[in-house]
Design a protein around this motif. Structure first.
Motif, PDB file in Angstrom:
ATOM      1  N   VAL A 255      -0.377   7.210   8.488  1.00 40.51           N
ATOM      2  CA  VAL A 255      -1.032   5.940   9.752  1.00 40.51           C
ATOM      3  C   VAL A 255      -0.235   4.321   8.806  1.00 40.51           C
ATOM      4  O   VAL A 255       0.041   4.074  10.063  1.00 40.51           O
ATOM      5  CB  VAL A 255      -2.261   6.031   9.125  1.00 40.51           C
ATOM      6  CG1 VAL A 255      -3.407   4.468   9.568  1.00 40.51           C
ATOM      7  CG2 VAL A 255      -3.172   7.420   9.781  1.00 40.51           C
ATOM      8  N   LEU A 256      -0.268   4.415   7.486  1.00 39.14           N
ATOM      9  CA  LEU A 256       0.385   3.327   7.532  1.00 39.14           C
ATOM     10  C   LEU A 256       1.755   3.044   7.942  1.00 39.14           C
ATOM     11  O   LEU A 256       2.068   1.285   8.444  1.00 39.14           O
ATOM     12  CB  LEU A 256       0.438   2.414   5.746  1.00 39.14           C
ATOM     13  CG  LEU A 256      -1.164   2.467   5.273  1.00 39.14           C
ATOM     14  CD1 LEU A 256      -0.858   2.812   3.278  1.00 39.14           C
ATOM     15  CD2 LEU A 256      -1.447   1.653   5.656  1.00 39.14           C
TER      16      LEU A 256
ATOM     17  N   THR B  18      -4.469  14.033   1.817  1.00 37.71           N
ATOM     18  CA  THR B  18      -5.250  12.658   2.051  1.00 37.71           C
ATOM     19  C   THR B  18      -4.303  11.517   1.490  1.00 37.71           C
ATOM     20  O   THR B  18      -3.826  10.893   2.765  1.00 37.71           O
ATOM     21  CB  THR B  18      -6.445  12.408   1.760  1.00 37.71           C
ATOM     22  OG1 THR B  18      -7.364  13.359   1.473  1.00 37.71           O
ATOM     23  CG2 THR B  18      -6.992  11.299   2.187  1.00 37.71           C
ATOM     24  N   GLU B  19      -3.874  11.529   1.142  1.00 35.06           N
ATOM     25  CA  GLU B  19      -2.874  10.316   0.373  1.00 35.06           C
ATOM     26  C   GLU B  19      -1.807   9.935   1.713  1.00 35.06           C
ATOM     27  O   GLU B  19      -1.211   9.046   2.751  1.00 35.06           O
ATOM     28  CB  GLU B  19      -2.366  10.213  -0.694  1.00 35.06           C
ATOM     29  CG  GLU B  19      -3.122  10.039  -1.904  1.00 35.06           C
ATOM     30  CD  GLU B  19      -2.489  10.092  -3.289  1.00 35.06           C
ATOM     31  OE1 GLU B  19      -2.132  10.768  -3.800  1.00 35.06           O
ATOM     32  OE2 GLU B  19      -3.532   9.737  -4.372  1.00 35.06           O
TER      33      GLU B  19
ATOM     34  N   GLU C 168      -1.666  11.832   4.763  1.00 37.67           N
ATOM     35  CA  GLU C 168      -1.802  11.656   6.114  1.00 37.67           C
ATOM     36  C   GLU C 168      -1.914  10.265   6.361  1.00 37.67           C
ATOM     37  O   GLU C 168      -2.381   8.944   7.245  1.00 37.67           O
ATOM     38  CB  GLU C 168      -3.165  12.024   6.631  1.00 37.67           C
ATOM     39  CG  GLU C 168      -2.721  13.920   6.215  1.00 37.67           C
ATOM     40  CD  GLU C 168      -4.124  14.869   6.396  1.00 37.67           C
ATOM     41  OE1 GLU C 168      -5.341  13.250   6.669  1.00 37.67           O
ATOM     42  OE2 GLU C 168      -4.723  15.544   7.072  1.00 37.67           O
ATOM     43  N   ASN C 169      -2.573   9.407   5.138  1.00 38.31           N
ATOM     44  CA  ASN C 169      -3.270   7.910   5.154  1.00 38.31           C
ATOM     45  C   ASN C 169      -1.729   6.898   5.570  1.00 38.31           C
ATOM     46  O   ASN C 169      -1.443   5.951   5.920  1.00 38.31           O
ATOM     47  CB  ASN C 169      -3.627   7.478   3.913  1.00 38.31           C
ATOM     48  CG  ASN C 169      -5.343   7.874   4.096  1.00 38.31           C
ATOM     49  OD1 ASN C 169      -5.415   8.458   4.512  1.00 38.31           O
ATOM     50  ND2 ASN C 169      -5.741   8.164   2.567  1.00 38.31           N
ATOM     51  N   GLU C 170      -0.369   7.122   4.425  1.00 35.65           N
ATOM     52  CA  GLU C 170       0.597   6.769   4.887  1.00 35.65           C
ATOM     53  C   GLU C 170       1.421   6.697   5.674  1.00 35.65           C
ATOM     54  O   GLU C 170       2.254   6.146   6.017  1.00 35.65           O
ATOM     55  CB  GLU C 170       2.091   7.536   3.599  1.00 35.65           C
ATOM     56  CG  GLU C 170       1.589   7.420   1.814  1.00 35.65           C
ATOM     57  CD  GLU C 170       2.773   7.988   0.628  1.00 35.65           C
ATOM     58  OE1 GLU C 170       3.546   9.046   1.408  1.00 35.65           O
ATOM     59  OE2 GLU C 170       2.380   7.724   0.178  1.00 35.65           O
TER      60      GLU C 170
ATOM     61  N   GLU D 129       0.834  -0.961  -0.075  1.00 38.40           N
ATOM     62  CA  GLU D 129      -0.046  -0.243  -0.082  1.00 38.40           C
ATOM     63  C   GLU D 129       0.887   1.215   0.288  1.00 38.40           C
ATOM     64  O   GLU D 129       0.641   2.194  -0.541  1.00 38.40           O
ATOM     65  CB  GLU D 129      -1.403   0.531   1.514  1.00 38.40           C
ATOM     66  CG  GLU D 129      -2.219  -0.863   0.694  1.00 38.40           C
ATOM     67  CD  GLU D 129      -2.954  -0.523   0.133  1.00 38.40           C
ATOM     68  OE1 GLU D 129      -3.299   0.348   0.134  1.00 38.40           O
ATOM     69  OE2 GLU D 129      -3.183  -1.837  -0.662  1.00 38.40           O
TER      70      GLU D 129
ATOM     71  N   GLU E  65      -6.154  15.824  -2.581  1.00 38.62           N
ATOM     72  CA  GLU E  65      -6.148  13.866  -2.816  1.00 38.62           C
ATOM     73  C   GLU E  65      -4.999  13.901  -2.452  1.00 38.62           C
ATOM     74  O   GLU E  65      -4.502  12.529  -1.400  1.00 38.62           O
ATOM     75  CB  GLU E  65      -6.384  13.245  -4.178  1.00 38.62           C
ATOM     76  CG  GLU E  65      -7.990  13.308  -4.111  1.00 38.62           C
ATOM     77  CD  GLU E  65      -7.911  12.389  -5.994  1.00 38.62           C
ATOM     78  OE1 GLU E  65      -7.458  11.407  -5.825  1.00 38.62           O
ATOM     79  OE2 GLU E  65      -9.447  12.828  -6.342  1.00 38.62           O
TER      80      GLU E  65
ATOM     81  N   HIS F  17       0.906   8.096  -6.401  1.00 37.04           N
ATOM     82  CA  HIS F  17       0.197   9.056  -6.158  1.00 37.04           C
ATOM     83  C   HIS F  17      -0.711   9.939  -7.212  1.00 37.04           C
ATOM     84  O   HIS F  17      -0.407   9.952  -8.049  1.00 37.04           O
ATOM     85  CB  HIS F  17       1.072  10.180  -5.518  1.00 37.04           C
ATOM     86  CG  HIS F  17       1.622   9.487  -4.037  1.00 37.04           C
ATOM     87  ND1 HIS F  17       1.046   9.575  -2.927  1.00 37.04           N
ATOM     88  CD2 HIS F  17       2.919   8.788  -3.798  1.00 37.04           C
ATOM     89  CE1 HIS F  17       2.323   9.543  -2.476  1.00 37.04           C
ATOM     90  NE2 HIS F  17       3.478   8.690  -3.010  1.00 37.04           N
TER      91      HIS F  17
END
Length: 103
Positions: free
Chosen positions: A47-48, A40-41, A43-45, A26, A37, A31
């Motif tokens: 968390v990952l 957001t990506e 921020e998600n990274e 993931e 977007e 990107h």
């Protein structure tokens, strides 16, 4: 007991390895070109990455527990040498300390 614990720890190890592989996959996707977007990506990274680090730590603990099981040290507190309660090992199969020493 040995066979059952060993099997359980090996199964947990497989689950954790798969999780690390999936999170790694993931993190390597392309990107978006849209700036909103991308935020957001990113921020998600974050968390990952945290999930991957936590999973890698848990995997290290599981592998250490497997080594302790194979050497006959599994279930003994590394601090005081007393037995770790079966209930604690059921809840946290890679526990290295008894409840008293972990507190």
């Amino acid at each position: 007991m040995y066979e059952e614990k060993h099997k359980h720890l090996k199964e947990l190890e497989k689950v954790l390895v798969t999780r690390v592989e999936n999170v790694s996959h993931e993190l390597n996707y392309e990107h978006s070109t849209d700036y909103a977007e991308q935020i957001t990506e990113r921020e998600n990274e974050d968390v990952l990455r945290n999930l991957k680090e936590e999973t890698q730590l848990e995997l290290k603990q599981v592998r250490s527990a497997i080594k302790r099981l194979d050497s006959g040290e599994y279930g003994s507190c590394i601090q005081c040498g007393e037995a770790i309660s079966p209930a604690r090992l059921d809840a946290l199969p890679y526990a290295t300390r008894c409840i008293r020493c972990a507190s």
